[in-house]
Structure formats: structure tokens, C-alpha cells
Design a protein around this motif. Sequence first.
Motif, mmCIF file in Angstrom:
data_model
loop_
_atom_site.group_PDB
_atom_site.id
_atom_site.type_symbol
_atom_site.label_atom_id
_atom_site.label_comp_id
_atom_site.label_asym_id
_atom_site.label_seq_id
_atom_site.Cartn_x
_atom_site.Cartn_y
_atom_site.Cartn_z
ATOM 1 N N TYR A 205 42.737 -89.728 72.134
ATOM 2 C CA TYR A 205 42.067 -88.829 71.193
ATOM 3 C C TYR A 205 40.903 -89.489 70.466
ATOM 4 O O TYR A 205 40.194 -88.826 69.734
ATOM 5 N N LYS A 206 40.721 -90.812 70.646
ATOM 6 C CA LYS A 206 39.607 -91.509 69.984
ATOM 7 C C LYS A 206 38.366 -91.388 70.875
ATOM 8 O O LYS A 206 37.839 -90.299 71.052
ATOM 9 N N ALA B 250 43.304 -99.140 72.104
ATOM 10 C CA ALA B 250 42.999 -97.947 71.297
ATOM 11 C C ALA B 250 41.503 -97.836 70.988
ATOM 12 O O ALA B 250 40.931 -96.745 71.040
ATOM 13 N N HIS B 251 40.863 -98.959 70.663
ATOM 14 C CA HIS B 251 39.436 -98.934 70.322
ATOM 15 C C HIS B 251 38.571 -99.530 71.434
ATOM 16 O O HIS B 251 37.433 -99.930 71.203
ATOM 17 N N ASP C 127 51.263 -100.803 65.251
ATOM 18 C CA ASP C 127 51.707 -101.744 66.282
ATOM 19 C C ASP C 127 52.634 -102.794 65.671
ATOM 20 O O ASP C 127 53.661 -103.150 66.254
ATOM 21 N N PHE D 186 46.316 -102.918 64.228
ATOM 22 C CA PHE D 186 46.594 -101.679 63.505
ATOM 23 C C PHE D 186 48.060 -101.715 63.052
ATOM 24 O O PHE D 186 48.941 -102.069 63.841
ATOM 25 N N SER E 224 52.062 -95.199 69.544
ATOM 26 C CA SER E 224 53.118 -95.998 68.909
ATOM 27 C C SER E 224 54.323 -96.133 69.849
ATOM 28 O O SER E 224 54.912 -97.208 69.971
ATOM 29 N N THR F 124 53.083 -90.844 72.339
ATOM 30 C CA THR F 124 51.988 -91.293 71.479
ATOM 31 C C THR F 124 51.822 -92.796 71.664
ATOM 32 O O THR F 124 52.699 -93.467 72.217
HETATM 33 C C1 LIG Z 1 44.868 -95.356 66.508
HETATM 34 C C2 LIG Z 1 45.833 -96.450 66.748
HETATM 35 C C3 LIG Z 1 47.221 -96.203 66.790
HETATM 36 C C4 LIG Z 1 47.772 -94.830 66.499
HETATM 37 O O1 LIG Z 1 48.999 -94.618 67.123
HETATM 38 P P1 LIG Z 1 49.528 -93.123 67.339
HETATM 39 O O2 LIG Z 1 50.923 -93.299 67.804
HETATM 40 O O3 LIG Z 1 48.626 -92.470 68.326
HETATM 41 O O4 LIG Z 1 49.440 -92.418 66.013
HETATM 42 C C5 LIG Z 1 48.068 -97.260 67.116
HETATM 43 N N1 LIG Z 1 47.571 -98.493 67.363
HETATM 44 C C6 LIG Z 1 46.248 -98.766 67.316
HETATM 45 C C7 LIG Z 1 45.769 -100.138 67.623
HETATM 46 C C8 LIG Z 1 45.352 -97.756 66.985
HETATM 47 O O5 LIG Z 1 44.044 -98.017 66.895
#
Ligand SMILES: *Cc1c(COP(=O)(O)O)cnc(C)c1O
Length: 397
Positions: free
Chosen positions: A209-210, A186-187, A116, A113, A86, A84
Motif C-alpha cells: 500500500y506504500k 516496506a520502503h 517489526d 519500524f 506485521s 499484513t
Molecule cells: C509500514 C511498515 C509496517 C506496517 O505494517 P502493517 O502490518 O502493514 O501495518 C511494518 N514494518 C515496516 C518496516 C513498515 O515500514
Amino acid sequence: MTDFSATKALFHMPEGVIYLDGNSLGPLPLSASERVARTVEAEWGEMLITGWNKAGWMARPTDLGDRIGRLIGAEKGTVVLGDTLSIKVYQALASALELNPDRRVVLSDSGNFPSDLYIAEGLLKSLGRGYTLKVVAPEEVEAAIDETIAVTMITEVDYRTGRKHDMARLTAKAHAKGAVAVWDLAHSAGAVEVDLAGVGADFAVGCTYKYLNGGPGAPAFIYVAPRHADSARPALSGWLGHDAPFAFELNYRPHRGIERMRVGTPPVIAMAALEAALDIWDMTTMADVRARSLELTDRFIAGVEATCPMLKLVTPRDHQTRGSQVSFAFPDGYAAMQALIARGVIGDFRAPDIMRFGFTPLYIGPQDVDAAVAIIAEVMNQRLWDRPEFKARSRVT
Ligand SMILES: *Cc1c(COP(=O)(O)O)cnc(C)c1O
């Protein structure tokens, strides 16, 4: 030019829904159901263990990594999938810190986020030895990069406001001051044009998944610049990152190149869904997606501001500093978003008061924007959100 009506036709969208939350979870590509069924029945069912070779399961994390690499400006052979986001943040940060052993400070910003920041906190605590995390306001990042910083760990696009950092500029400053640059996309991946090779990023991570539409829990990706690929030490030294996993040696020797960032067994069924999503990405370029996304977000901002004076724009107007989402602040934002969802306009809410709308050209067009604006105007101006059922909070907002 990309035919966005053709890409839109390749997604399943429930009747009566205008989906403005692809920044959180992309919708279902129509071919994903069939692709997943084939993996389950024809591959897992018929091939059993031989599927690792015969169906190419073992090579898929790097095959799909290259397809994502095209969307983020990565060189071939520099991206691998797995785990994932994270976890990938942990790996990238741990490897980056080892490349800069004489420094002790990780720099991030308060627009990052939380996961992180939490991961960094946990890693630095395990490392001990005086490591600290310095978190500054997003607009102070550039000035805070100095000779004390070991690693900059920055998310390019702010998940709440949609504010976008200047990746080239911050990477150049990090390098000028001797810091290693880790970027979280991520974004950004599938949302904005990213040129990892061009800006000289050291590490990058992101989820699929985004905006990439890989499905809930789809695997994350990690990028390592070619100059570090054979020297970065993977902190999570699992067997599939070993140089010879099937030699079953007792000691770890990292694989050459990006494959050292693999950890354990890849999620084969989840990768099948992602593969279907990437087939749609093959029909477009990020330049086309970005141009269309700016058109859509401009149109949305203009429409909402003309009809809803109570909503305060928190996303930058300037194209250079805007991602692919638009956020408005409103004190009763949670209830307002629930009322919109009840009317088919799906966005989401981020505490304390942010109503967030994501724009995804592959399946959202100008007519969807206009229809969403009309519904938002009705809900806001008639205070349709002001009802008890819209104020009860669910577990996931
Ligand atoms: C969506 C997002 C996450 C989510 O982490 P997962 O391990 O996939 O749940 C982490 N960091 C950022 C910056 C995100 O936008």
C-alpha cells in the motif's frame, strides 16, 4: 525510458494537491475503481463460490507475487501475497530462527519500524528458551553481526530518515558469520532497486500500500529464497499453506515451495485494486524509477536548503545511502506539516520532529517538486504554521 507523464495520467489526484506521501499510502490508480467493481459485480456477484476457480482468485496470491517479484529482483515462484506486513514479519522471523537452531539472538536496529521490533519481541517471548532481541544503532549493524547472531532482521530503508542500508554487504556479512538474513522492504519495494536473488537474501517481506499503490490495507508479501523454500517451516500453519488444502487432512503438511507461506483465505477485493496498480508498474523498470527518484530528491533537497535555513536535512546526501524520501528535522514539525497540508502539499510527520516527504516518479515530476518547494518556503519563512489549529494532533499523524 519510461514515459512518466503517461504513468502520471493513470492516477487520480485531487485538485490542488501535490502528493508527497506515497511512501505511506499510494494514490488511487484510475483503473482500480473499475477493476474492483468488476470483481465485486461480475465475479463475486455472478460467479459466487465458483469465482475461486473461474476468476482465478485462488491463484492470485502467487500470480501477483510474481509481478511484485520482478520489482524486487526475486526469482519466479518465490513471492506470495497475503495478510499484513506485521504478520509476514512474524512468519519470516519464526522460519528463519528455525533454520539456525543453535543460536538465540535476533539483530535489528533502532531505525527499524516499531511494529517489526514489537513482533520480534512478542515472538521471542513466546519461544522462551533464552531468545533475545539485540537492537543497535543503524551504523553499528555491520559490526554487530557476529557468531552469536541467529537472524538479522533489518529494514533496508529507514522510515524516518530515508537512510538506506547496503543490502548486499550486510547479507554477505550475515552469511559469513552463519546468520540468516531477513529483509523488510516496506520502503524499498517500488522505491529503490532491490536484487534479492543477487544479494542472496534468505527471506524478505514488504507491504503493497506504500510505493506500490495497492490501496489502504492492501495485502503484504513474503519472499523465501529457493534454497529454503521446501525446508522453511511455516510457523503460521494455516490450511491454505497445506500441501492439499481440499483434502481436509487432520495433520499439517506444508505445501511445496512458496505457497507454504500462505495462511488463510486471501483478500480477493483488495487484490483486485492491487492488480490495477501493478498494471501501471508493468510500464516501467526499477532502474528508470530509481534514476528519476534520485533526480527528484536531489532537486527537492537543493530547493528547500536554498530557501529554508531553519529546516535541517536528516536524509543522507549520498545516493548510495538514500531511499526515495527526504526528511527534515524542525522542532515545530507537526504544526509545519499541518500548515503545508492545508496548502495542498501532503507529506507527513514522524515523532519527535521529522517532516517527511516521499518521492514517487510514477506520478510526481520536477514541476511538482518546484511547486512544493515554493509553498514550503512560504509557510516556513512567514511562519504560517504558528497557529493553534495546526498544533492540535489527530489520531493518525
Ligand atoms: C509500514 C511498515 C509496517 C506496517 O505494517 P502493517 O502490518 O502493514 O501495518 C511494518 N514494518 C515496516 C518496516 C513498515 O515500514
